[in-house]
Motif scaffolding. Structure first.
Motif, PDB file in Angstrom:
ATOM      1  N   SER A  98      55.829  26.449  40.376  1.00  0.00           N
ATOM      2  CA  SER A  98      55.067  26.623  41.613  1.00  0.00           C
ATOM      3  C   SER A  98      55.896  27.545  42.498  1.00  0.00           C
ATOM      4  CB  SER A  98      54.778  25.282  42.293  1.00  0.00           C
ATOM      5  OG  SER A  98      55.945  24.730  42.834  1.00  0.00           O
ATOM      6  N   HIS A 100      57.113  28.395  46.339  1.00  0.00           N
ATOM      7  CA  HIS A 100      57.250  28.055  47.757  1.00  0.00           C
ATOM      8  C   HIS A 100      58.608  28.537  48.229  1.00  0.00           C
ATOM      9  CE1 HIS A 100      53.812  25.351  47.458  1.00  0.00           C
ATOM     10  NE2 HIS A 100      54.374  24.798  46.396  1.00  0.00           N
ATOM     11  N   ASP A 109      56.869  18.045  44.665  1.00  0.00           N
ATOM     12  CA  ASP A 109      56.832  19.261  43.852  1.00  0.00           C
ATOM     13  C   ASP A 109      58.182  19.449  43.145  1.00  0.00           C
ATOM     14  OD1 ASP A 109      55.688  21.515  42.795  1.00  0.00           O
ATOM     15  OD2 ASP A 109      55.973  22.754  44.573  1.00  0.00           O
ATOM     16  N   ASP A 204      52.666  36.092  44.340  1.00  0.00           N
ATOM     17  CA  ASP A 204      53.828  35.256  44.634  1.00  0.00           C
ATOM     18  C   ASP A 204      55.150  35.977  44.373  1.00  0.00           C
ATOM     19  OD1 ASP A 204      52.977  32.801  45.697  1.00  0.00           O
ATOM     20  OD2 ASP A 204      52.152  32.228  43.753  1.00  0.00           O
TER      21      ASP A 204
END
Ligand SMILES: NC(=O)c1ccc[n+]([C@@H]2O[C@H](COP(=O)([O-])OP(=O)(O)OC[C@H]3O[C@@H](n4cnc5c(N)ncnc54)[C@H](O)[C@@H]3O)[C@@H](O)[C@H]2O)c1
Length: 255
Positions: A98, A100, A109, A204
């Protein structure tokens, strides 16, 4: 096919075998061993890959398993032993990602990434180790990442988990060498898989994807088959004196 020390043949288990790199590893190993267990949390994808291998004349068995869950993994390996035989080649490939910034990584997470990416290999090795020790022969290949070597924007949790995979590889190599078991790791850069395409599509990356690739000595997307070839080498008889190593399959992005 290779004869190995096991009287029943040589069988491989690939975690996350239902997609991307794992799928390519299953196809590649099916050429070298007597049967491949395609383990995935998405069992329909594992079934598709196993069917493709069978259509091509190989031997493959699809099995549902969650690498983060010991009981799920152990149940899967019981089925693999019954269907194929003892597992003496393990490729720890399943992982999740993921994106972040570090300050925004939620605890849940962080824990999910660690459970799948780092605890998964721990559980999988423990599950198949008795087979390898009984055979006096084994091959463990762990999929790490370039992210573990140089870091990765918005992926502190993922890169830390993959650093753990590299460290686990080295220590397992020390402990298991005397049993005839080698333990090595492959560190891919950007490889054309659903995981990488998700990252590109979600914007991302710190700079456009094409710009990242331009900085590599080999300026293109890697192919899953190129990672599979490295795994096949580590899994082979010929690699019998190679252990504890990290091989970058990265177009020269890091040395
Ligand atoms: N694609 C890349 O650019 C890249 C770069 C570096 C490292 N890697 C590593 O390569 C490996 C394969 O990545 P990929 O790009 O093929 O990813 P992918 O997302 O295409 O495939 C991963 C597979 O793992 C399975 N999986 C996820 N969680 C699982 C669980 N708990 N139990 C069992 N199976 C589970 C998924 O269902 C999927 O089939 C991963 O370890 C990844 O971290 C990939």
């Amino acid at each position: 096919m290779q004869s190995g020390n096991s009287a029943t043949g040589r069988f491989a288990l690939v975690t996350g075998g239902g997609s991307g790199i794992g799928e390519a590893v299953c196809h590649r190993l099916a050429r070298d061993v007597d049967g491949v267990a395609v383990l995935d949390i998405h069992v329909d994808e594992a079934r598709r890959v196993a069917e493709d291998i069978r259509q091509a004349g190989g031997n493959a068995f699809p099995v549902h398993g969650d690498v983060a869950d010991r009981s799920s993994l152990d149940a899967a390996i019981v089925q693999v032993r019954a269907e194929l035989g003892p597992v003496t080649v393990l490729v720890n490939n399943a992982a999740v990602e993921s994106f972040h910034l570090f300050a925004d990584i939620a605890e849940a997470d962080w824990e999910r990434i660690m459970q799948v990416n780092l605890k998964g290999p721990y559980l999988a090795v423990q599950a198949v180790l008795p087979d390898m020790i009984a055979a006096g022969w084994g091959r463990i290949v762990n999929i790490s990442s370039l992210a573990a070597q140089i870091g990765a924007f918005k992926m502190a949790h993922y890169s830390a988990s993959k650093g753990g995979v590299t460290s686990l590889t080295r220590t397992l190599a020390i402990e298991l060498g005397a049993h005839g078991i080698t333990v090595n790791a492959v560190a891919p850069s950007f490889i054309d898989t659903p995981m990488a395409r998700r990252a590109i599509a979600a914007n991302d990356l710190p700079i456009p994807f094409e710009e990242i690739l331009k900085g590599y000595p080999i300026p293109r997307f890697g192919r899953p088959e190129e990672v599979a070839a490295a795994c096949a080498f580590f899994a082979s008889e010929e690699a019998s004196y190679v252990t504890g190593q990290l091989l970058g399959v990265n177009g020269g992005a890091a040395f």
